[in-house]
Design a protein around this motif. Structure first.
Motif, PDB file in Angstrom:
ATOM      1  N   LEU A   1       7.583 -21.033  -8.929  1.00 25.61           N
ATOM      2  CA  LEU A   1       6.764 -22.181  -9.225  1.00 25.61           C
ATOM      3  C   LEU A   1       6.340 -22.798  -7.876  1.00 25.61           C
ATOM      4  N   LYS A   2       7.087 -22.725  -6.757  1.00 30.45           N
ATOM      5  CA  LYS A   2       6.557 -22.935  -5.278  1.00 30.45           C
ATOM      6  C   LYS A   2       5.593 -22.181  -4.878  1.00 30.45           C
ATOM      7  N   LEU A   3       5.602 -20.882  -5.355  1.00 28.08           N
ATOM      8  CA  LEU A   3       4.554 -20.015  -4.863  1.00 28.08           C
ATOM      9  C   LEU A   3       3.234 -20.483  -5.621  1.00 28.08           C
ATOM     10  N   VAL A   4       3.439 -20.827  -6.955  1.00 28.37           N
ATOM     11  CA  VAL A   4       2.327 -21.068  -7.657  1.00 28.37           C
ATOM     12  C   VAL A   4       1.668 -22.104  -6.877  1.00 28.37           C
ATOM     13  N   GLN A   5       2.241 -23.156  -6.807  1.00 25.34           N
ATOM     14  CA  GLN A   5       1.782 -24.389  -6.004  1.00 25.34           C
ATOM     15  C   GLN A   5       1.054 -24.119  -4.704  1.00 25.34           C
ATOM     16  N   THR A   6       1.808 -23.279  -3.835  1.00 20.54           N
ATOM     17  CA  THR A   6       1.274 -22.892  -2.719  1.00 20.54           C
ATOM     18  C   THR A   6       0.025 -22.234  -2.534  1.00 20.54           C
ATOM     19  N   TYR A   7      -0.291 -21.303  -3.637  1.00 19.05           N
ATOM     20  CA  TYR A   7      -1.589 -20.519  -3.458  1.00 19.05           C
ATOM     21  C   TYR A   7      -2.717 -20.921  -4.279  1.00 19.05           C
ATOM     22  N   ASN A   8      -3.614 -21.204  -3.582  1.00 20.40           N
ATOM     23  CA  ASN A   8      -4.890 -21.971  -4.346  1.00 20.40           C
ATOM     24  C   ASN A   8      -5.580 -20.884  -5.491  1.00 20.40           C
ATOM     25  N   ILE A   9      -5.496 -19.828  -5.165  1.00 18.70           N
ATOM     26  CA  ILE A   9      -6.025 -18.931  -6.233  1.00 18.70           C
ATOM     27  C   ILE A   9      -5.197 -18.649  -7.568  1.00 18.70           C
ATOM     28  N   VAL A  10      -3.995 -19.272  -7.412  1.00 13.63           N
ATOM     29  CA  VAL A  10      -3.189 -19.340  -8.500  1.00 13.63           C
ATOM     30  C   VAL A  10      -3.455 -20.372  -8.857  1.00 13.63           C
TER      31      VAL A  10
ATOM     32  N   ALA B   1       9.280 -10.322 -12.920  1.00  7.00           N
ATOM     33  CA  ALA B   1       8.525 -10.848 -11.871  1.00  7.00           C
ATOM     34  C   ALA B   1       8.932 -10.522 -10.436  1.00  7.00           C
ATOM     35  N   SER B   2       8.009 -10.158  -9.617  1.00 10.77           N
ATOM     36  CA  SER B   2       8.195  -9.760  -8.418  1.00 10.77           C
ATOM     37  C   SER B   2       7.585 -10.576  -7.228  1.00 10.77           C
ATOM     38  N   PHE B   3       8.488 -11.089  -6.329  1.00 11.59           N
ATOM     39  CA  PHE B   3       7.899 -11.815  -5.303  1.00 11.59           C
ATOM     40  C   PHE B   3       6.969 -11.194  -4.435  1.00 11.59           C
ATOM     41  N   GLU B   4       7.158  -9.868  -4.214  1.00 11.06           N
ATOM     42  CA  GLU B   4       6.180  -9.049  -3.417  1.00 11.06           C
ATOM     43  C   GLU B   4       4.884  -8.702  -3.924  1.00 11.06           C
ATOM     44  N   LYS B   5       5.038  -8.407  -5.388  1.00 13.93           N
ATOM     45  CA  LYS B   5       3.640  -8.274  -6.233  1.00 13.93           C
ATOM     46  C   LYS B   5       3.083  -9.576  -6.509  1.00 13.93           C
ATOM     47  N   PHE B   6       3.773 -10.792  -6.268  1.00 10.51           N
ATOM     48  CA  PHE B   6       3.069 -12.103  -6.307  1.00 10.51           C
ATOM     49  C   PHE B   6       1.951 -12.059  -5.229  1.00 10.51           C
TER      50      PHE B   6
ATOM     51  N   ALA C   1       4.833  -0.137  11.701  1.00  9.60           N
ATOM     52  CA  ALA C   1       4.245   0.623  10.741  1.00  9.60           C
ATOM     53  C   ALA C   1       4.718  -0.006   9.332  1.00  9.60           C
ATOM     54  N   GLN C   2       4.559  -1.302   9.120  1.00  9.01           N
ATOM     55  CA  GLN C   2       4.967  -1.664   7.843  1.00  9.01           C
ATOM     56  C   GLN C   2       4.021  -1.568   6.858  1.00  9.01           C
ATOM     57  N   THR C   3       4.531  -1.419   5.550  1.00 12.13           N
ATOM     58  CA  THR C   3       3.623  -1.098   4.284  1.00 12.13           C
ATOM     59  C   THR C   3       3.058  -2.783   3.726  1.00 12.13           C
ATOM     60  N   ALA C   4       2.582  -2.447   3.099  1.00 13.56           N
ATOM     61  CA  ALA C   4       1.733  -3.942   2.298  1.00 13.56           C
ATOM     62  C   ALA C   4       2.979  -4.498   1.560  1.00 13.56           C
ATOM     63  N   GLU C   5       4.047  -3.710   1.085  1.00  9.50           N
ATOM     64  CA  GLU C   5       5.222  -4.322   0.463  1.00  9.50           C
ATOM     65  C   GLU C   5       6.105  -5.097   1.171  1.00  9.50           C
ATOM     66  N   GLN C   6       6.043  -4.538   2.846  1.00 11.68           N
ATOM     67  CA  GLN C   6       7.187  -5.091   3.518  1.00 11.68           C
ATOM     68  C   GLN C   6       6.255  -6.362   4.145  1.00 11.68           C
ATOM     69  N   ARG C   7       5.084  -6.156   4.234  1.00  5.63           N
ATOM     70  CA  ARG C   7       4.334  -7.317   4.787  1.00  5.63           C
ATOM     71  C   ARG C   7       4.324  -8.445   3.693  1.00  5.63           C
ATOM     72  N   ALA C   8       4.309  -8.156   2.543  1.00  7.49           N
ATOM     73  CA  ALA C   8       4.318  -9.145   1.449  1.00  7.49           C
ATOM     74  C   ALA C   8       5.699  -9.865   1.524  1.00  7.49           C
ATOM     75  N   ASN C   9       6.798  -9.224   1.644  1.00  6.53           N
ATOM     76  CA  ASN C   9       7.909  -9.700   1.845  1.00  6.53           C
ATOM     77  C   ASN C   9       8.116 -11.128   2.873  1.00  6.53           C
ATOM     78  N   ALA C  10       7.506 -10.452   3.936  1.00  4.05           N
ATOM     79  CA  ALA C  10       7.630 -11.653   4.999  1.00  4.05           C
ATOM     80  C   ALA C  10       6.684 -12.992   4.574  1.00  4.05           C
ATOM     81  N   ILE C  11       5.706 -12.628   3.974  1.00  2.64           N
ATOM     82  CA  ILE C  11       4.725 -13.720   3.620  1.00  2.64           C
ATOM     83  C   ILE C  11       5.306 -14.765   2.578  1.00  2.64           C
ATOM     84  N   TRP C  12       5.893 -14.058   1.367  1.00  2.00           N
ATOM     85  CA  TRP C  12       6.458 -15.237   0.326  1.00  2.00           C
ATOM     86  C   TRP C  12       7.688 -16.072   1.118  1.00  2.00           C
ATOM     87  N   LYS C  13       8.267 -15.324   1.954  1.00  2.00           N
ATOM     88  CA  LYS C  13       9.482 -16.019   2.684  1.00  2.00           C
ATOM     89  C   LYS C  13       8.898 -17.264   3.557  1.00  2.00           C
TER      90      LYS C  13
END
Lengths: 508, 508
Positions: A148-157, A386-391, A462-474
């Motif tokens: 829910l916090k990610l929903v609230q954070t991201y305007n596109i959601v 429901a995946s945090f990185e996929k989010f 050499a981070q993949t998109a998945e690894q970068r996504a991990n840092a972003i949601w945290k």
């Protein structure tokens, strides 16, 4: 339609250190892709009326059956199978409003469904949750709140899709109370209760009225809630969903009637057949809604996909799925219904497959004329996780689609002939006045894409998109601030929840 | 348009143990997405004519300048800057044929460009090559040949895009001879020489005539080659490309005029400005071609993208890129030119970013009305790398798009009402006659996607799409068989190459 590019971009809001697009209302000014020719569309329409007339739909609820019978539907004695005259269906569905605005507790986050409005929501109803740090695990209340916090954070959601993950560690009879309280306090966006019987809906109605400080009559005029009804394909609606659907209709809140017609399993092995069945089931449910509350807003959902015929596994984001999403939009527009579709994928990892299946779904939905994109951010494994990185991956893909929907501006100013004259053959535009005036806001700025050259990228790990996504949601969770809410309202909501828990919640 | 679904699917050809779609000719029967309103399209057209009239284009070649001057273009004495009357431009470009069929040495692999034909090609011109086993390395002849084998293997890769990777370990003066010989012997599909001076083109003409067993007059009537000319944006065409372009035109072979207009760097920071410049440069080049050989086929290429304004790094598959690809298609159709676009991405890894950027490019191209998709399979890092794993990922994404383009069949048979009657409410379609008659061929069967459930996938090694792609291309290479070629032709080609090597190849 088009606004000044600089003006528009200046709005870009930064939440903490996170860059993202500003809150916006999206419209699709392009023409939807039509995968059905007009005569094919009519043939599917006709086939679905024939299904309703000759094969019929089972309604597993006595109250629903008596309403249908009173309206003139044919039900043999002792049977739950309902056959509909086309006249009854066409007359009923003609009452559906073409657009509905749903009111969030923060009016800035109101959304309109219908016309060429496009709204993106989060994943809904996953039984499991996953991220790179904590692995894959059953849904629980803490993860529910974090999503829910990610929903609230991201305007596109722009809205919460039901429960982003099932808070399965809360007792079933009162789970909805905890879930709704969190949805109201951790976000100020739209959310939705489940049509699992009458009482979960009536509790949600009470809670949104408290949250908005309004009464039920105002809620009828200014609906806030929506609920999804996935008919039990083939050709059946069960009791709890019918009870919930009727309660929603009586409160003036829209139901999104979305048959889950998996071609080859719960629907014919042909996309045409699955679409005819989808349409029949949706028209039956919408007819039911209109008989309960004529003129109440409702929506048409398409969720036709196919199974892997070797294993029976459901597949999503396939070529069949994309065409079905577009055909579903054509059917919805034929009747003037707001249209719901989804960002679905079957991938097990947040990898290239997750991205290409989701892109096929997103393009299918958006160019199919979607008004409500459910499961927009975070949906994996055909909805089992429901995946945090996929989010985060989805936030990027949805933002890109949101930008794609911004009309190009073609003016003397944007054409830049003066700059071309100054630069001349063989020059470059880096330092020109035309560039300097626009460079900060000229282009979409990604949140996940890494555009560095290979060497810089490699040296940076050499981070993949998945690894970068991990840092972003945290980072997003670390910076989260709940949206403001009058403490008196919070108190009233908590009191309501406490009282209903004392009463034992809903029958289970 | 539509063929019997079962009939169509029965064609599915299996090469060795590899599953894939059969060889097909693709057409896009859907309406292209129009991101420019008609008046915006006209405004860009007008702006580009104004660029040609008032700013002008530099032609860095004496012969080209004299042809332009003779035709009435304005060139100030001692200058290489050419200004064009709109009359000259419009009259010249009106001579371009709306369609061109290119003849492969295997006539089954002939392709038509123009109309609603869609053709997918491989990556072209990458300086580096990469795979998971051997890492990232400079382009070389062995990898060049291996990529050609993948082109030949996969039906969805319908033509070779130039050199998939630069065989940089071969000497520049004779590299093209080795490269063309390999393209002719390892594939029987279309390939293209580079417009780097006149002699590489004339060598290619000799070699394709030998390969097809035809003379130059027949080659003129039945063109086989195409070449890409990327103007030196902004507003310049250099000597070698002009020499090559003129040689191609004289032999009746089409050139694809593709300005590489990176918005913010070599073109204005606005998409509208970059499109106007793209259009001006393309019209100038196509006018030049038509002055050399009136009525010779040629194509219009769009390659407008944007740079990251923070770093100057080029970006691809962005929302700007997708809209520019669609606008480019509108411009091409305005003039009746066959249209070329690309499957581009900026990602450094074969991950979710590679997939979503490529999907944005593929959708932009296909729904922009592309006839020739260059860089369709294997392009990474903004063109700096040809990747073996990305090649397989792209094959999957292109196959999915190819399937998406197959029209839905809506007939009494596919609607399946009888099956629905038999199954009835609450049943399932797995064992029905309707399903059994179609299940093997009903749906697209992926080559890369893994649809197993999480537990099965995890127990099987939890491989990402990239890891699976790695196994797939290795299997494809292991099973490769070169297409048949008359040994006398091979001998004649080898003799030609030997002779030209003795002569020292081309001037460098």
């Amino acid at each position: 339609m088009s606004r000044d590019q600089q003006g528009r971009r200046r709005e870009r809001r930064v939440v903490g250190g996170l860059k993202q697009l500003p809150w916006r209302h999206y419209r699709n000014v392009y023409k939807p892709i039509e995968v059905l020719r007009p005569e094919q569309l009519e043939k599917i329409h006709e086939a679905s009326l024939k299904i309703l007339e000759e094969i019929g739909i089972e309604f597993l609820d006595a109250e629903a059956l008596s309403i249908l019978k009173a309206a003139g539907a044919k039900i043999e004695s002792g049977s739950q199978r309902v056959r509909f005259d086309r006249g009854l269906v066409l007359e009923s569905i003609a009452k559906v409003p073409r657009e509905v605005m749903l009111h969030a507790r923060n009016p800035e986050h109101n959304l309109t469904f219908g016309g060429n409005h496009v709204n993106f929501g989060s994943v809904a109803s996953a039984p499991n949750v996953s991220d790179m740090d904590r692995g894959r695990r059953p849904g629980n209340f803490q993860d529910y709140c974090e999503l829910l916090k990610l929903v609230q954070t991201y305007n596109i959601v722009q809205f919460t899709g039901g429960y982003p993950v099932e808070p399965a560690d809360r007792p079933p009879a009162t789970r909805h109370l905890d879930a709704h309280l969190a949805a109201i306090t951790l976000t100020d966006k739209l959310w939705h209760p489940y049509s699992l019987g009458k009482h979960r809906i009536s509790d949600a109605v009470e809670m949104i009225c408290i949250a908005r400080g309004i009464g039920k009559e105002q809620l009828k005029r200014e609906p806030s809630l929506f609920s999804i009804v996935n008919s039990n394909s083939p050709l059946r609606l069960d009791g709890p969903m019918l009870q919930g659907l009727m309660e929603m209709a009586r409160h003036g809140q829209p139901v999104v009637l979305t048959p889950f017609t998996l071609s080859g399993a719960m629907a014919p092995v042909t996309i045409a057949g699955a679409l005819a069945q989808q349409n029949a089931e949706a028209l039956a449910g919408i007819t039911m809604i209109q008989l309960v509350a004529p003129g109440v807003p409702c929506m048409y959902g398409g969720f036709t996909s196919n199974v892997d015929m070797k294993s029976g596994a459901p597949a999503f984001g396939t070529p069949e799925y994309a065409r079905a999403a577009m055909a579903g939009g054509q059917l919805a527009r034929r009747y003037g219904f707001p249209y719901r579709s989804s960002n679905a994928c079957a991938a097990n990892a947040v990898d290239a497959q997750a991205a290409y299946e989701s892109e096929m779904s997103i393009w299918g939905a958006v160019m199919g004329g979607v008004n409500m994109m459910l499961h927009g951010a975070g949906w994996m494994e055909g909805g089992l996780v429901a995946s945090f990185e996929k989010f985060i991956l989805d936030v990027e893909m949805l933002q890109m689609m949101g930008e794609f929907l911004q009309p190009l501006e073609v003016t003397d100013d944007t054409l830049g002939l003066e700059a071309m004259t100054d630069v001349g053959p063989g020059g470059h535009f880096f330092g020109t006045a035309h560039t300097m005036a626009r460079y900060e806001t000229a282009f979409y700025s990604p949140i996940l894409s890494d555009w560095r050259n290979y060497e810089s990228w490699r040296l940076a790990g050499a981070q993949t998109a998945e690894q970068r996504a991990n840092a972003i949601w945290k980072q997003a969770l670390a910076e989260f601030q709940p949206p403001p809410l009058d403490p008196a309202i919070t108190e009233a909501l908590e009191a309501f929840v406490a009282k209903r828990k004392e009463e034992g919640g809903v029958p289970t």
